[in-house]
Design an enzyme around this catalytic site. Structure first.
Site, PDB file in Angstrom:
ATOM      1  N   LYS A   1      35.849  41.630  27.022  1.00 47.36           N
ATOM      2  CA  LYS A   1      34.395  41.444  26.938  1.00 47.36           C
ATOM      3  C   LYS A   1      33.717  42.380  25.930  1.00 47.36           C
ATOM      4  CE  LYS A   1      33.086  39.010  31.011  1.00 47.36           C
ATOM      5  NZ  LYS A   1      32.206  38.930  32.157  1.00 47.36           N
ATOM      6  N   LEU A   2      34.425  42.718  24.863  1.00 47.50           N
ATOM      7  CA  LEU A   2      33.795  43.555  23.829  1.00 47.50           C
ATOM      8  C   LEU A   2      32.544  42.868  23.283  1.00 47.50           C
ATOM      9  CD1 LEU A   2      34.207  46.180  22.100  1.00 47.50           C
ATOM     10  CD2 LEU A   2      35.096  44.669  20.325  1.00 47.50           C
TER      11      LEU A   2
ATOM     12  N   VAL B   1      37.308  39.002  22.781  1.00 50.46           N
ATOM     13  CA  VAL B   1      35.948  38.881  22.243  1.00 50.46           C
ATOM     14  C   VAL B   1      35.299  37.557  22.660  1.00 50.46           C
ATOM     15  CG1 VAL B   1      36.205  40.475  20.297  1.00 50.46           C
ATOM     16  CG2 VAL B   1      36.942  38.093  20.025  1.00 50.46           C
TER      17      VAL B   1
ATOM     18  N   ARG C   1      27.266  40.990  40.155  1.00 53.04           N
ATOM     19  CA  ARG C   1      28.018  42.249  40.040  1.00 53.04           C
ATOM     20  C   ARG C   1      27.092  43.367  39.577  1.00 53.04           C
ATOM     21  NH1 ARG C   1      32.579  39.068  36.777  1.00 53.04           N
ATOM     22  NH2 ARG C   1      33.593  38.072  38.532  1.00 53.04           N
TER      23      ARG C   1
ATOM     24  N   GLN D   1      42.403  42.394  42.177  1.00 59.53           N
ATOM     25  CA  GLN D   1      41.433  43.497  42.327  1.00 59.53           C
ATOM     26  C   GLN D   1      41.694  44.588  41.260  1.00 59.53           C
ATOM     27  OE1 GLN D   1      43.052  42.600  45.711  1.00 59.53           O
ATOM     28  NE2 GLN D   1      41.636  40.917  45.511  1.00 59.53           N
TER      29      GLN D   1
ATOM     30  N   ASP E   1      37.707  42.355  38.536  1.00 60.97           N
ATOM     31  CA  ASP E   1      36.893  41.510  37.652  1.00 60.97           C
ATOM     32  C   ASP E   1      36.909  42.001  36.211  1.00 60.97           C
ATOM     33  OD1 ASP E   1      36.082  40.106  39.980  1.00 60.97           O
ATOM     34  OD2 ASP E   1      34.544  41.630  40.328  1.00 60.97           O
TER      35      ASP E   1
ATOM     36  N   LYS F   1      41.203  39.883  34.067  1.00 59.82           N
ATOM     37  CA  LYS F   1      42.672  39.770  34.115  1.00 59.82           C
ATOM     38  C   LYS F   1      43.109  38.331  33.941  1.00 59.82           C
ATOM     39  CE  LYS F   1      42.858  41.702  38.211  1.00 59.82           C
ATOM     40  NZ  LYS F   1      41.520  42.259  38.388  1.00 59.82           N
ATOM     41  N   GLY F   2      42.301  37.398  34.510  1.00 61.89           N
ATOM     42  CA  GLY F   2      42.684  35.986  34.504  1.00 61.89           C
ATOM     43  C   GLY F   2      42.980  35.492  33.103  1.00 61.89           C
TER      44      GLY F   2
ATOM     45  N   THR G   1      34.832  40.384  50.949  1.00 64.88           N
ATOM     46  CA  THR G   1      34.707  38.968  50.581  1.00 64.88           C
ATOM     47  C   THR G   1      34.715  38.071  51.823  1.00 64.88           C
ATOM     48  OG1 THR G   1      37.096  38.796  50.369  1.00 64.88           O
ATOM     49  CG2 THR G   1      35.868  39.317  48.355  1.00 64.88           C
TER      50      THR G   1
ATOM     51  N   ASN H   1      40.964  36.848  48.442  1.00 68.01           N
ATOM     52  CA  ASN H   1      39.787  37.602  47.974  1.00 68.01           C
ATOM     53  C   ASN H   1      39.724  37.613  46.448  1.00 68.01           C
ATOM     54  OD1 ASN H   1      42.114  39.143  47.966  1.00 68.01           O
ATOM     55  ND2 ASN H   1      41.148  41.037  48.639  1.00 68.01           N
ATOM     56  N   ALA H   2      40.857  37.329  45.802  1.00 71.03           N
ATOM     57  CA  ALA H   2      40.887  37.272  44.334  1.00 71.03           C
ATOM     58  C   ALA H   2      40.386  35.907  43.876  1.00 71.03           C
ATOM     59  CB  ALA H   2      42.315  37.483  43.856  1.00 71.03           C
ATOM     60  N   GLY H   3      40.066  35.790  42.611  1.00 70.44           N
ATOM     61  CA  GLY H   3      39.644  34.486  42.099  1.00 70.44           C
ATOM     62  C   GLY H   3      39.803  34.408  40.599  1.00 70.44           C
ATOM     63  N   HIS H   4      40.552  33.391  40.135  1.00 67.81           N
ATOM     64  CA  HIS H   4      40.668  33.139  38.699  1.00 67.81           C
ATOM     65  C   HIS H   4      39.996  31.818  38.403  1.00 67.81           C
ATOM     66  CE1 HIS H   4      43.335  36.352  38.210  1.00 67.81           C
ATOM     67  NE2 HIS H   4      44.430  35.768  38.628  1.00 67.81           N
TER      68      HIS H   4
HETATM   69  P1  IMP Z   1      38.038  42.641  50.780  1.00 60.77           P
HETATM   70  O1  IMP Z   1      39.163  42.715  49.814  1.00 60.77           O
HETATM   71  O2  IMP Z   1      37.523  41.236  50.991  1.00 60.77           O
HETATM   72  O3  IMP Z   1      38.340  43.334  52.063  1.00 60.77           O
HETATM   73  O4  IMP Z   1      36.799  43.435  50.150  1.00 60.77           O
HETATM   74  C1  IMP Z   1      36.825  44.860  49.967  1.00 60.77           C
HETATM   75  C2  IMP Z   1      36.126  45.256  48.675  1.00 60.77           C
HETATM   76  O5  IMP Z   1      36.882  44.781  47.561  1.00 60.77           O
HETATM   77  C3  IMP Z   1      34.719  44.656  48.500  1.00 60.77           C
HETATM   78  O6  IMP Z   1      33.937  45.591  47.796  1.00 60.77           O
HETATM   79  C4  IMP Z   1      34.953  43.439  47.633  1.00 60.77           C
HETATM   80  O7  IMP Z   1      33.816  43.087  46.901  1.00 60.77           O
HETATM   81  C5  IMP Z   1      36.062  43.969  46.730  1.00 60.77           C
HETATM   82  N1  IMP Z   1      36.915  42.905  46.187  1.00 60.77           N
HETATM   83  C6  IMP Z   1      37.862  42.205  46.832  1.00 60.77           C
HETATM   84  N2  IMP Z   1      38.464  41.339  46.000  1.00 60.77           N
HETATM   85  C7  IMP Z   1      37.898  41.497  44.797  1.00 60.77           C
HETATM   86  C8  IMP Z   1      38.112  40.913  43.513  1.00 60.77           C
HETATM   87  O8  IMP Z   1      38.979  40.061  43.318  1.00 60.77           O
HETATM   88  N3  IMP Z   1      37.314  41.367  42.511  1.00 60.77           N
HETATM   89  C9  IMP Z   1      36.404  42.347  42.690  1.00 60.77           C
HETATM   90  N4  IMP Z   1      36.163  42.921  43.857  1.00 60.77           N
HETATM   91  C10 IMP Z   1      36.903  42.512  44.911  1.00 60.77           C
END
Ligand code: IMP
Length: 429
Positions: free
Chosen positions: A331-332, A414, A305, A224, A13, A16-17, A129, A38-41
């Site tokens: 995020k300065l 910024v 967060r 991540q 977080d 990067k996006g 996630t 588990n990622a998200g943009h």
């Molecule tokens: P998992 O990847 O779903 O197995 O989660 C394992 C750990 O990585 C947990 O603490 C999640 O909150 C964290 N995590 C997984 N993907 C992200 C991401 O894209 N951003 C931030 N934290 C992540």
């Protein structure tokens, strides 16, 4: 023309996006090498906010080919939804999205096991996630995983699904007291993915090698962050893949000599979602204040967060583990209203100073951060586009980070918009 890796330097977080989006304007290829949905943009399309979990956001630039490498674990349902969404917005995917036939599939039982494991373990909760990431990588390492290439052969796929479900049903029923899964329904569902995904499946290692030989501009995007890395993160509070730069080689099938530059994305303060130690975490009101100032809620799960000061021990560790060439500091502007700002320069544990990020969680949990305090700038940096126009105290903050870590901050963000970015003159893509 070059091969650049962009990685997260903290716990994910880092923003990067936005940086990937900015740099992919000039990229021919944007590639992902690990993680999964588990990622998200967050992206905004025709006024709608949408979060892409699997397909690199580079897909929004029409000249870019997007790659999902063998190191990624692919949830076909999520993938097809994303393809459908993008097509519904008039974005042509055909020929622009390639997925490694070696990538492993996320299966329904991976998600069930992920959630069941978290529900059961009161003490050892990771705060995942819930997307099935850990169990999918377990199967990969256990050599029982199902790969995209298996979708191409009905008999092999059916056999592997049956073997897996027979075993997983035992675990789900006997350990987690969950319902059994229906082999036939899951087999049917996954057989249907073959036709829908067929046109995107490719040998990514061959594609990447050709792209490098053709001197294409290649952006490799880590999901991540360094401290969530399975080897170098705050184990066991980590994800199950290698987000560090080294993961790019194994996750795409390219050699380390092909990489030209590694850019570390780092937030001007620190955040993490999920459980695990966090030495510079704020307590009480400051945490809420920073969360609101920085809109610090997870893109995938919406979870608040945890927030804390910038940690130079972590920044140094990320620089070393990833071989960073430079930072993009994001995020300065979130710090604009603070009267004073702290930077952690070392930890103290048992009266000893610690400057190298420790592997031992007990040390990390109990150590006390040592801070230097800098004066804030207390004016908005959001409209600034030239480094020289930044307030003196903001420059001092950035230069302190550079001198503590010994690598340059070459990009400064910024604000969330593409143009709210300061490029140092020395930075060229
Ligand atoms: P998992 O990847 O779903 O197995 O989660 C394992 C750990 O990585 C947990 O603490 C999640 O909150 C964290 N995590 C997984 N993907 C992200 C991401 O894209 N951003 C931030 N934290 C992540």
């Amino acid at each position: 023309m070059s091969v650049n890796i962009i990685i997260g330097s903290q716990w994910g977080d880092e923003g990067k996006g936005k940086i990937v989006d900015l740099l992919s304007k000039n990229a021919d290829v944007v590639a992902r090498y690990q993680g999964g949905a588990n990622a998200g943009h967050s992206i905004v399309l025709q006024g709608d906010k949408y979060i892409l979990h699997l397909i690199p956001s580079g897909i929004l630039h029409p000249q870019t080919t997007c790659i999902i490498g063998n190191g990624v674990v692919v949830d076909p349902g999520v993938l097809l939804d994303e393809i459908q969404f993008l097509e519904s917005k008039g974005i042509n995917i055909s020929g622009r999205l390639l997925i490694s036939h070696r990538a492993h599939l996320i299966m329904p039982y991976h998600k069930l096991l992920d959630q069941a494991q978290e529900d059961l373990s009161a003490e050892g909760k990771i705060g995942t996630t819930g997307r099935g990431i850990g169990p999918a990588y377990v199967d990969k390492v256990n050599r029982t995983g199902i790969r995209i290439v298996d979708l191409l052969d009905k008999d092999i796929l059916t056999h592997k699904i049956q073997l897996n479900i027979n075993q997983k049903n035992q675990i789900l029923e006997k350990i987690y007291k969950r319902d059994r899964l229906d082999v036939a329904a899951i087999t049917q569902e996954y057989l249907s993915f073959d036709k829908k995904m067929d046109e995107y499946i490719a040998d990514i290692s061959i594609y990447m090698e050709q792209a490098i030989r053709d001197r294409k501009n290649i952006l490799i995007e880590g999901a991540q962050g360094t401290l969530l890395d399975i080897d170098f993160g705050t184990y066991p509070y980590v994800t199950s893949s290698n987000p560090i730069s080294g993961g790019a080689c194994t996750g795409l099938g390219i050699g380390p000599t092909r990489i030209d530059r590694v850019i570390g994305i780092i937030k001007a303060y620190t955040t993490r979602v999920g459980h695990g130690p966090f030495p510079t975490e704020f307590s009480g009101e400051m945490s809420n204040r920073m969360r609101e100032l920085g809109d610090e809620y997870g893109a995938t799960t919406g979870r608040p967060r945890r927030c804390g000061w910038f940690d130079a021990v972590i920044a140094n560790y990320a620089a070393r583990i990833n071989g960073l060439d430079c930072f993009a500091l994001t995020k300065l502007d979130v710090l604009d209203t603070l009267a004073e700002i702290k930077i952690c320069t070392a930890y103290r544990f048992d009266e000893r100073p610690i400057t190298n990020f420790p592997a031992d969680l007990r040390t990390l949990k109990q150590c006390q951060p040592e801070y230097i305090i800098l004066a804030g700038w207390e004016v908005s940096t959001k409209p600034i586009r030239d480094y020289n126009d930044l307030p003196e105290n903001a420059k001092k903050y950035i230069e302190t980070i550079e001198s503590l870590v010994g690598i340059p901050v070459s990009i400064i963000s910024v604000g969330p918009d593409r143009d709210q970015t300061i490029f140092q003159e020395r930075f060229r893509l």
